[in-house]
Design a protein around this motif. Sequence first.
Motif, PDB file in Angstrom:
ATOM      1  N   LEU A   8       5.016 -14.621  -0.929  1.00 37.64           N
ATOM      2  CA  LEU A   8       4.090 -13.613  -1.446  1.00 37.64           C
ATOM      3  C   LEU A   8       4.844 -12.707  -2.399  1.00 37.64           C
ATOM      4  O   LEU A   8       6.025 -12.402  -2.173  1.00 37.64           O
ATOM      5  N   ASN A   9       4.180 -12.250  -3.449  1.00 39.16           N
ATOM      6  CA  ASN A   9       4.849 -11.482  -4.488  1.00 39.16           C
ATOM      7  C   ASN A   9       3.871 -10.449  -5.044  1.00 39.16           C
ATOM      8  O   ASN A   9       2.803 -10.802  -5.559  1.00 39.16           O
ATOM      9  N   SER A  10       4.232  -9.171  -4.954  1.00 39.38           N
ATOM     10  CA  SER A  10       3.333  -8.120  -5.442  1.00 39.38           C
ATOM     11  C   SER A  10       3.174  -8.148  -6.958  1.00 39.38           C
ATOM     12  O   SER A  10       2.231  -7.543  -7.489  1.00 39.38           O
ATOM     13  N   ASP A  13       2.063 -10.422  -8.514  1.00 37.77           N
ATOM     14  CA  ASP A  13       0.825 -11.147  -8.775  1.00 37.77           C
ATOM     15  C   ASP A  13      -0.401 -10.239  -8.725  1.00 37.77           C
ATOM     16  O   ASP A  13      -1.484 -10.641  -9.149  1.00 37.77           O
ATOM     17  N   ARG A  39       8.258  -8.546  -2.014  1.00 36.32           N
ATOM     18  CA  ARG A  39       8.255 -10.011  -1.920  1.00 36.32           C
ATOM     19  C   ARG A  39       8.544 -10.409  -0.483  1.00 36.32           C
ATOM     20  O   ARG A  39       9.372  -9.806   0.183  1.00 36.32           O
ATOM     21  N   TYR A  40       7.860 -11.458  -0.043  1.00 38.91           N
ATOM     22  CA  TYR A  40       8.010 -11.935   1.336  1.00 38.91           C
ATOM     23  C   TYR A  40       8.616 -13.338   1.311  1.00 38.91           C
ATOM     24  O   TYR A  40       8.143 -14.215   0.592  1.00 38.91           O
ATOM     25  N   ARG A  62       2.825  -6.587   3.347  1.00 38.64           N
ATOM     26  CA  ARG A  62       2.767  -8.052   3.274  1.00 38.64           C
ATOM     27  C   ARG A  62       1.344  -8.552   3.504  1.00 38.64           C
ATOM     28  O   ARG A  62       0.849  -9.437   2.792  1.00 38.64           O
ATOM     29  N   LEU A 111      -0.835  -8.225   0.546  1.00 33.84           N
ATOM     30  CA  LEU A 111      -0.588  -9.280  -0.442  1.00 33.84           C
ATOM     31  C   LEU A 111      -1.239 -10.595  -0.024  1.00 33.84           C
ATOM     32  O   LEU A 111      -1.688 -11.370  -0.855  1.00 33.84           O
ATOM     33  N   GLU A 112      -1.274 -10.824   1.297  1.00 32.51           N
ATOM     34  CA  GLU A 112      -1.793 -12.098   1.806  1.00 32.51           C
ATOM     35  C   GLU A 112      -3.305 -12.166   1.699  1.00 32.51           C
ATOM     36  O   GLU A 112      -3.886 -13.241   1.512  1.00 32.51           O
ATOM     37  N   ASP A 153      -6.221 -12.128  -0.206  1.00 32.16           N
ATOM     38  CA  ASP A 153      -6.574 -12.286  -1.623  1.00 32.16           C
ATOM     39  C   ASP A 153      -8.040 -11.920  -1.833  1.00 32.16           C
ATOM     40  O   ASP A 153      -8.904 -12.773  -2.018  1.00 32.16           O
ATOM     41  N   SER A 161      -7.304  -5.937  -1.508  1.00 36.35           N
ATOM     42  CA  SER A 161      -5.856  -6.093  -1.366  1.00 36.35           C
ATOM     43  C   SER A 161      -5.091  -5.122  -2.256  1.00 36.35           C
ATOM     44  O   SER A 161      -4.089  -4.542  -1.833  1.00 36.35           O
TER      45      SER A 161
END
Length: 295
Positions: free
Chosen positions: A15-17, A19, A32-33, A145, A148-149, A151, A155
Amino acid sequence: MPRRYEEIYPSLPLLNSDDLEHTSAASLMSVRYFQAEPDSMPEEVFAEHHVLLNLKDEPHRVQNRRDGEMRDFTFYKNDIIVTPAGMRSGWRWFDKSDVIVVTIDPVKVERFAQTEMGLLLHVQQFRDLPQFSDADLCAAGVMLRDALENDDMSSGVMFEAMSRVLLVKLLQRYGKRRPEEVALTARFTSAHYNRVLAMIRDRLDQSISVDDLAREAGMSPSHFSRVFKETLGSTPMQYVLAYRVEQAIRMMADPARALGDIALTCGFADQAHFSRSFKQVIGQTPRQYRASQSA
């Protein structure tokens, strides 16, 4: 030249913020995860602070070299490692990781601490924090996290809120504050700063002069201007302008709010004055900036 932390990740984040679109928190931090297989990262000097939050249930061995000193240790759940910008750091981990990595722009976080929290941070900020445990801070990271997950439409809103929660918790508990005796050498203390900041907030929609701020701090205008710049790195009026623009950007997130209304609320004489001042600070007019955020 210091590199950005993500430039040498050995694997891609799950996962990446980065995005997420149109979140003002993205200018302060990236999240980032990772669940990465055993690997290593070479020693580098980074342009940002990075905060490593360990979520893995099982303790595991990790090596971290910081400015030439090797640390070989067991990494426990809810352990956190902060590496400040400018410190040479390298990693090796011997088991699959389960971590959140938060990277923070040091200049912007210092500004956030000043304007949002009334804190004057020490120039070294997080340098004395090789490792500590904080379940509450890790829980805030997990909520980031999860934002971010998910969607969906919420979010970005959740990420925005929780990024500020995490940053406030981190700075309140662990941000190294400027010693009062250092501030006193310039005769501009945290108490002075908070009185001045409160005045700027309270009179955001009004004209504010150096004389007004100096009077609030109990100093002559010339002395106040000198020690303010020595302590904060900008003149009082440059600071006031930047603060007005910051608040305007926050208000512009509401697409229904008219620019003319924002201009008056933030203390600009009219929309033309707002446009000139905004472009001076940001490099774009308010209309151009708003359009770029909705593109």
